[in-house]
Design an enzyme around this catalytic site. Structure first.
Site, short mmCIF file in Angstrom:
data_model
loop_
_atom_site.label_atom_id
_atom_site.label_comp_id
_atom_site.label_asym_id
_atom_site.label_seq_id
_atom_site.Cartn_x
_atom_site.Cartn_y
_atom_site.Cartn_z
N ASP A 73 0.82 -1.21 0.00
CA ASP A 73 0.00 0.00 0.00
C ASP A 73 0.86 1.26 0.00
OD1 ASP A 73 -2.63 -1.20 0.08
OD2 ASP A 73 -2.08 -1.89 2.09
N HIS A 89 -7.41 -3.45 -1.70
CA HIS A 89 -7.63 -2.70 -0.46
C HIS A 89 -7.87 -1.25 -0.86
CE1 HIS A 89 -7.42 -1.35 3.60
NE2 HIS A 89 -6.13 -1.08 3.66
N GLU A 120 -7.86 -5.14 11.74
CA GLU A 120 -6.47 -5.57 11.97
C GLU A 120 -5.83 -4.84 13.14
OE1 GLU A 120 -5.41 -5.10 7.94
OE2 GLU A 120 -4.67 -3.07 8.11
N GLU A 135 -0.34 -21.70 27.61
CA GLU A 135 -1.67 -21.29 28.08
C GLU A 135 -2.23 -20.08 27.33
OE1 GLU A 135 -3.65 -22.95 29.82
OE2 GLU A 135 -2.26 -24.46 30.60
P1 NDP Z 1 3.37 -8.16 -0.63
O1 NDP Z 1 4.27 -7.32 0.22
O2 NDP Z 1 3.21 -9.60 -0.29
O3 NDP Z 1 3.85 -8.11 -2.15
C1 NDP Z 1 4.16 -6.91 -2.76
C2 NDP Z 1 4.65 -7.16 -4.16
O4 NDP Z 1 4.90 -5.90 -4.78
C3 NDP Z 1 5.96 -7.93 -4.23
O5 NDP Z 1 5.89 -8.85 -5.28
C4 NDP Z 1 7.00 -6.86 -4.47
O6 NDP Z 1 8.11 -7.34 -5.21
C5 NDP Z 1 6.20 -5.91 -5.33
N1 NDP Z 1 6.79 -4.58 -5.34
C6 NDP Z 1 7.33 -3.89 -4.28
N2 NDP Z 1 7.79 -2.71 -4.70
C7 NDP Z 1 7.55 -2.63 -6.02
C8 NDP Z 1 7.83 -1.66 -7.01
N3 NDP Z 1 8.42 -0.50 -6.70
N4 NDP Z 1 7.46 -1.92 -8.28
C9 NDP Z 1 6.84 -3.07 -8.60
N5 NDP Z 1 6.55 -4.04 -7.71
C10 NDP Z 1 6.91 -3.83 -6.43
O7 NDP Z 1 1.95 -7.40 -0.67
P2 NDP Z 1 0.51 -7.99 -0.29
O8 NDP Z 1 0.12 -9.03 -1.28
O9 NDP Z 1 0.45 -8.27 1.17
O10 NDP Z 1 -0.40 -6.68 -0.51
C11 NDP Z 1 -0.80 -6.23 -1.79
C12 NDP Z 1 -2.14 -5.53 -1.68
O11 NDP Z 1 -3.12 -6.48 -1.26
C13 NDP Z 1 -2.18 -4.40 -0.65
O12 NDP Z 1 -3.03 -3.41 -1.16
C14 NDP Z 1 -2.81 -5.05 0.57
O13 NDP Z 1 -3.48 -4.15 1.44
C15 NDP Z 1 -3.81 -5.99 -0.12
N6 NDP Z 1 -4.25 -7.12 0.68
C16 NDP Z 1 -3.33 -7.95 1.28
C17 NDP Z 1 -3.75 -9.05 2.00
C18 NDP Z 1 -2.76 -10.00 2.58
O14 NDP Z 1 -3.21 -10.92 3.24
N7 NDP Z 1 -1.46 -9.90 2.39
C19 NDP Z 1 -5.19 -9.33 2.18
C20 NDP Z 1 -6.06 -8.49 1.42
C21 NDP Z 1 -5.59 -7.40 0.72
P3 NDP Z 1 9.60 -7.46 -4.63
O15 NDP Z 1 9.83 -8.91 -4.33
O16 NDP Z 1 10.45 -6.97 -5.74
O17 NDP Z 1 9.68 -6.59 -3.38
MG MG Z 2 -5.53 -5.12 5.71
MG MG Z 3 -6.72 -24.62 30.38
#
Ligand code: NDP
Ligand code: MG
Ligand code: MG
Length: 331
Positions: free
Chosen positions: A82, A107, A194, A226
């Site tokens: 985000d 999100h 959260e 526990e």
């Molecule tokens: P992650 O941190 O797991 O993954 C982020 C991805 O973005 C990675 O592949 C990362 O690659 C890439 N990235 C980072 N920086 C850049 C950049 N500058 N340019 C291009 N790609 C980039 O994120 P999440 O999956 O947790 O979250 C993604 C979205 O989903 C958010 O909006 C979050 O709020 C939402 N969300 C997440 C949930 C969850 O359970 N995780 C649940 C529901 C919604 P690299 O390996 O290169 O860093």
């Molecule tokens: Mg969240």
């Molecule tokens: Mg007990």
């Protein structure tokens, strides 16, 4: 009563003949991309070079820069963290969006708090699975899914809602149910859940319980069992059948103690603090502090992370889990 959509509520696949760019290949990204592909949709990955890019290539996807993926796509789903979405949108996505494209999120944060301001001629929707990405993928492979929310912020084409629902079907969510919401509601309830309960409330409660027992002179290993280890067993019962189901399974002693002591721990005062947390989410104060800290190199964030990782309970837990081969850490 919230409106719920299932597979048969989505007759036409609005994504047919279109290209979907999944931006980011992390927790959510890999799951959306693979589920959509397995359901016959055309997917490309937009990402910087690095670990995730390598993983996406290994999984057989076309990997492009975020700018090129946006150019190639009709639907751009932003699944980068985000806090970097604003800059990513500004530099790579916005210049390459075309009228009639869809901009999608899992999100509502950046749209709701005005970090991203899309042009009027694109559809903007969210499809937010209510679970971690690895479960989104695992449950899909097993034949079911994680439920999801969907919401439309902007309907430029007249098809935004149908596209959002097709997307939700594409990742499998309509197999179990998709609920309609708004960016505002999804963002505020997600952050509150959260912070006050799932992550913040829970970790603080477990730690306080652990400290109370250890400070009273009890063995730390017992304290860990526990107040932390057993948490999953209790939560599983609540997940399966609500509080009543859990209370049916525990002893009468435990159930009696639940009624008399629970309200002594979580008091009207606690609820007052929950309302303050909610207010700071609603008025944007939390979002601003997160954005500001990110601008300052996440100084506070990394400091808090380090402090928490050093809590004595973490060491006890790590040692105990080594003795329990059935508790395997998934990396
Ligand atoms: P992650 O941190 O797991 O993954 C982020 C991805 O973005 C990675 O592949 C990362 O690659 C890439 N990235 C980072 N920086 C850049 C950049 N500058 N340019 C291009 N790609 C980039 O994120 P999440 O999956 O947790 O979250 C993604 C979205 O989903 C958010 O909006 C979050 O709020 C939402 N969300 C997440 C949930 C969850 O359970 N995780 C649940 C529901 C919604 P690299 O390996 O290169 O860093
Ligand atoms: Mg969240
Ligand atoms: Mg007990």
């Amino acid at each position: 009563m919230a409106k719920v959509y299932y597979d048969d509520s989505v007759e036409k696949n609005e994504l047919e003949g279109k290209t979907i760019a999944i931006v980011g290949y992390g927790s959510q990204g890999h799951a959306h991309a693979q589920n959509l592909r397995d359901n016959g949709n055309q997917v490309v990955i937009g990402i910087r070079e690095g670990k995730s890019a390598a993983a996406a290539r290994k999984d057989g996807f076309d990997v492009l820069s975020v700018a090129d993926a946006t150019k190639a796509a009709d639907v751009v789903m932003i699944l980068a963290p985000d806090e970097i979405q604003g800059a990513l949108y500004e530099n790579e996505i916005a210049p390459n969006l075309e009228a009639g494209n869809s901009l999608a999120f899992a999100h509502g944060f950046n749209i709701h708090f005005d970090v991203i301001n899309p042009p009027k001629d694109v559809d903007v929707f969210l499809v937010a699975p209510k679970g971690p990405g690895h479960l989104v993928r695992r449950t899909f492979v097993e034949g079911f899914a994680v439920p999801a929310l969907y919401g439309v912020y902007q309907d430029a084409t007249g098809h935004a809602e149908a596209t959002a629902l097709s997307y939700a079907k594409g990742i499998g969510a309509t197999r179990v149910g998709v609920l309609q919401t708004t960016f505002k509601e999804e963002t505020e309830t997600d952050l509150f859940g959260e912070q006050a309960v799932l992550c913040g409330g829970l970790t603080s409660m477990i730690q306080a319980g652990f400290e109370t027992l250890v400070e009273a002179g009890y063995q730390k290993e017992l304290a860990y069992f526990e107040v932390c280890h057993e948490m999953k067993l209790i939560v599983d019962l609540i997940y399966e059948g609500g509080m009543e189901n859990m209370r049916h399974s525990i002893s009468n002693t435990a159930e009696f103690g639940d009624y008399v002591s629970g309200p002594r721990v979580i008091t009207a005062e606690t609820k007052k603090h929950m309302k303050e947390v909610l207010t700071d989410i609603q008025n944007g104060k939390f979002a601003q502090s997160f954005i500001d800290d990110n601008k300052a190199g996440f100084k506070n964030f990394y400091k808090m992370r380090e402090e928490e990782a050093g809590h004595p309970m973490e060491k006890v837990g790590a040692d105990l889990r080594k003795m329990m081969p059935f508790v395997q850490q998934k990396k």
